[in-house]
Design a protein around this motif. Sequence first.
Motif, PDB file in Angstrom:
ATOM      1  N   SER A 176       8.682   0.129   3.439  1.00 53.70           N
ATOM      2  CA  SER A 176       9.838  -0.067   2.569  1.00 53.70           C
ATOM      3  C   SER A 176      10.438   1.273   2.195  1.00 53.70           C
ATOM      4  O   SER A 176       9.761   2.296   2.160  1.00 53.70           O
ATOM      5  N   ARG A 177      11.731   1.228   1.921  1.00 57.68           N
ATOM      6  CA  ARG A 177      12.457   2.393   1.435  1.00 57.68           C
ATOM      7  C   ARG A 177      13.208   1.994   0.180  1.00 57.68           C
ATOM      8  O   ARG A 177      13.640   0.844   0.051  1.00 57.68           O
ATOM      9  N   LEU A 178      13.386   2.941  -0.722  1.00 64.09           N
ATOM     10  CA  LEU A 178      14.107   2.689  -1.956  1.00 64.09           C
ATOM     11  C   LEU A 178      15.527   3.225  -1.855  1.00 64.09           C
ATOM     12  O   LEU A 178      15.744   4.320  -1.344  1.00 64.09           O
ATOM     13  N   ASN A 179      16.470   2.445  -2.341  1.00 66.98           N
ATOM     14  CA  ASN A 179      17.871   2.848  -2.392  1.00 66.98           C
ATOM     15  C   ASN A 179      18.316   2.858  -3.856  1.00 66.98           C
ATOM     16  O   ASN A 179      18.004   1.934  -4.617  1.00 66.98           O
TER      17      ASN A 179
ATOM     18  N   CYS B 219      11.376  -3.027   6.225  1.00 65.47           N
ATOM     19  CA  CYS B 219      11.545  -2.951   7.671  1.00 65.47           C
ATOM     20  C   CYS B 219      10.191  -3.156   8.369  1.00 65.47           C
ATOM     21  O   CYS B 219       9.224  -2.507   7.993  1.00 65.47           O
ATOM     22  N   PRO B 220      10.112  -4.045   9.374  1.00 67.59           N
ATOM     23  CA  PRO B 220      11.134  -4.996   9.802  1.00 67.59           C
ATOM     24  C   PRO B 220      11.263  -6.153   8.803  1.00 67.59           C
ATOM     25  O   PRO B 220      10.756  -6.050   7.690  1.00 67.59           O
TER      26      PRO B 220
ATOM     27  N   PHE C 239       0.863  -1.189   0.000  1.00 69.04           N
ATOM     28  CA  PHE C 239       0.000   0.000   0.000  1.00 69.04           C
ATOM     29  C   PHE C 239       0.897   1.236   0.000  1.00 69.04           C
ATOM     30  O   PHE C 239       1.755   1.380   0.871  1.00 69.04           O
ATOM     31  N   PRO C 240       0.732   2.142  -0.974  1.00 65.36           N
ATOM     32  CA  PRO C 240       1.595   3.333  -1.016  1.00 65.36           C
ATOM     33  C   PRO C 240       1.419   4.198   0.226  1.00 65.36           C
ATOM     34  O   PRO C 240       0.301   4.566   0.586  1.00 65.36           O
ATOM     35  N   ALA C 241       2.517   4.513   0.870  1.00 66.85           N
ATOM     36  CA  ALA C 241       2.446   5.346   2.074  1.00 66.85           C
ATOM     37  C   ALA C 241       1.835   6.706   1.758  1.00 66.85           C
ATOM     38  O   ALA C 241       1.168   7.309   2.609  1.00 66.85           O
ATOM     39  N   ALA C 242       2.032   7.184   0.521  1.00 63.51           N
ATOM     40  CA  ALA C 242       1.486   8.487   0.144  1.00 63.51           C
ATOM     41  C   ALA C 242      -0.033   8.502   0.135  1.00 63.51           C
ATOM     42  O   ALA C 242      -0.645   9.577   0.181  1.00 63.51           O
ATOM     43  N   ASP C 243      -0.660   7.315   0.089  1.00 61.18           N
ATOM     44  CA  ASP C 243      -2.120   7.242   0.043  1.00 61.18           C
ATOM     45  C   ASP C 243      -2.761   7.058   1.415  1.00 61.18           C
ATOM     46  O   ASP C 243      -3.990   6.962   1.515  1.00 61.18           O
TER      47      ASP C 243
ATOM     48  N   ALA D  98       8.381   5.009   9.810  1.00 59.75           N
ATOM     49  CA  ALA D  98       7.684   4.731  11.069  1.00 59.75           C
ATOM     50  C   ALA D  98       6.543   5.711  11.302  1.00 59.75           C
ATOM     51  O   ALA D  98       5.511   5.351  11.886  1.00 59.75           O
ATOM     52  N   ILE D  99       6.697   6.947  10.842  1.00 58.84           N
ATOM     53  CA  ILE D  99       5.630   7.940  11.011  1.00 58.84           C
ATOM     54  C   ILE D  99       4.406   7.553  10.187  1.00 58.84           C
ATOM     55  O   ILE D  99       3.262   7.688  10.646  1.00 58.84           O
ATOM     56  N   ALA D 100       4.633   7.041   8.979  1.00 58.16           N
ATOM     57  CA  ALA D 100       3.525   6.598   8.145  1.00 58.16           C
ATOM     58  C   ALA D 100       2.770   5.448   8.806  1.00 58.16           C
ATOM     59  O   ALA D 100       1.527   5.403   8.781  1.00 58.16           O
ATOM     60  N   MET D 101       3.510   4.517   9.416  1.00 56.88           N
ATOM     61  CA  MET D 101       2.858   3.406  10.103  1.00 56.88           C
ATOM     62  C   MET D 101       2.046   3.901  11.301  1.00 56.88           C
ATOM     63  O   MET D 101       0.942   3.399  11.569  1.00 56.88           O
ATOM     64  N   GLN D 102       2.572   4.873  12.010  1.00 57.72           N
ATOM     65  CA  GLN D 102       1.842   5.429  13.145  1.00 57.72           C
ATOM     66  C   GLN D 102       0.552   6.094  12.677  1.00 57.72           C
ATOM     67  O   GLN D 102      -0.503   5.941  13.310  1.00 57.72           O
ATOM     68  N   GLN D 103       0.611   6.812  11.560  1.00 59.22           N
ATOM     69  CA  GLN D 103      -0.579   7.437  11.005  1.00 59.22           C
ATOM     70  C   GLN D 103      -1.604   6.390  10.592  1.00 59.22           C
ATOM     71  O   GLN D 103      -2.805   6.539  10.839  1.00 59.22           O
ATOM     72  N   ALA D 104      -1.131   5.306   9.961  1.00 58.14           N
ATOM     73  CA  ALA D 104      -2.027   4.235   9.547  1.00 58.14           C
ATOM     74  C   ALA D 104      -2.687   3.572  10.749  1.00 58.14           C
ATOM     75  O   ALA D 104      -3.875   3.217  10.711  1.00 58.14           O
TER      76      ALA D 104
END
Length: 351
Positions: A227-230, A328-329, A170-174, A207-213
């Motif tokens: 997830s993060r992109l590198n 993560c995790p 699920f896109p964090a931006a949404d 982590a902030i996005a997860m807290q908001q969700a």
Amino acid sequence: MGWLASLIQRHWQHPHIGLTILLWPLARIFQIIAMLRRWLYRVGLLSSKRLSCPVVVIGNIHVGGVGKTPLVAALVQALQQRQIKVGVISRGYGRSSNDTIIINACTTASEAGDEPLMLFQQTQAPIAVASTREAAGKALLQAHPNLQLLLSDDGLQHYALKRDLEIVVFPAADIGRNMDLLPNGSLREPLGRLHLADGIIFSQGDAIAMQQAQQLGMLKTQWCGYSRLNYADFYCLNQPQQTAQVTDFAGKNCVAIAAIGRPERFFQALQTLGIELKQTIALNDHAVIKSADWPQADVIFITEKDAVKLAAPLQHNIWVLPLSAQICPDLAEFIQTRLQLCATDTLKTCS
């Protein structure tokens, strides 16, 4: 009809009151059909088959790109590091054939699809594509009977194949957006579908996005993460061993072209890295980049997904931006524990 599709997609991002009034009833019809179809599979009125190996679906409830393929690659590599023999099954969207194909080093993108071929090149995992994921799974298990796990790249709504775990991307931006089902919104299933999955990955989140969700009541699954992109150094399409950094493109006429689900994300990533783009060209997802599509520029940037569809030699000014995902995790640990999978070097002691 291309203009209509573009109009509706713009409506998804920036709702228009007139289109909302027009499309809302159609979205309710779509919602009823989606719920009825899922119910028919759940009660057994529509047949659902199980493979001889555990299946984990990595899917989404959105239409279009949600950053799923890099996550599948990262998960495959994490499972391989844990000595779990894992394969991938897919429909191979955008390919020219419906044949069942087990990908090898000679397979082309037109035969297998761009995403499955890219996954194979990145992970070397056994991968099969077919008209149905059940057919792909059977073919892959016949060719590789020692596989312990199959990952289904997409297919959350493909209920004809039973699954042992569902992981939704699920896109964090949404998070927090008021979204509707097709055609009034970009969702294939209602947001409540998230509660039925075993896990959620908020792509390009933190982590902030997860807290908001969590505050919005979205997290009712057994596992959740982000997830993060590198990004690695750019490499030249014709000579992959030749790499470059952002500073090497300073002062040049740079253009980006992409045939992916959400090309604006690729363009934004380049600009965030410090690339000044003179032009961006967005093509339909999975489209083949034709000779007429190539612009005149000093440097042309493309995605890895598009790179697998191109045959060298091409212009020497085409550069690819490689990316990888970090979850993560550790999702691989959750899957291994939940499905009680043993590392291949300890299988005898686990039996």
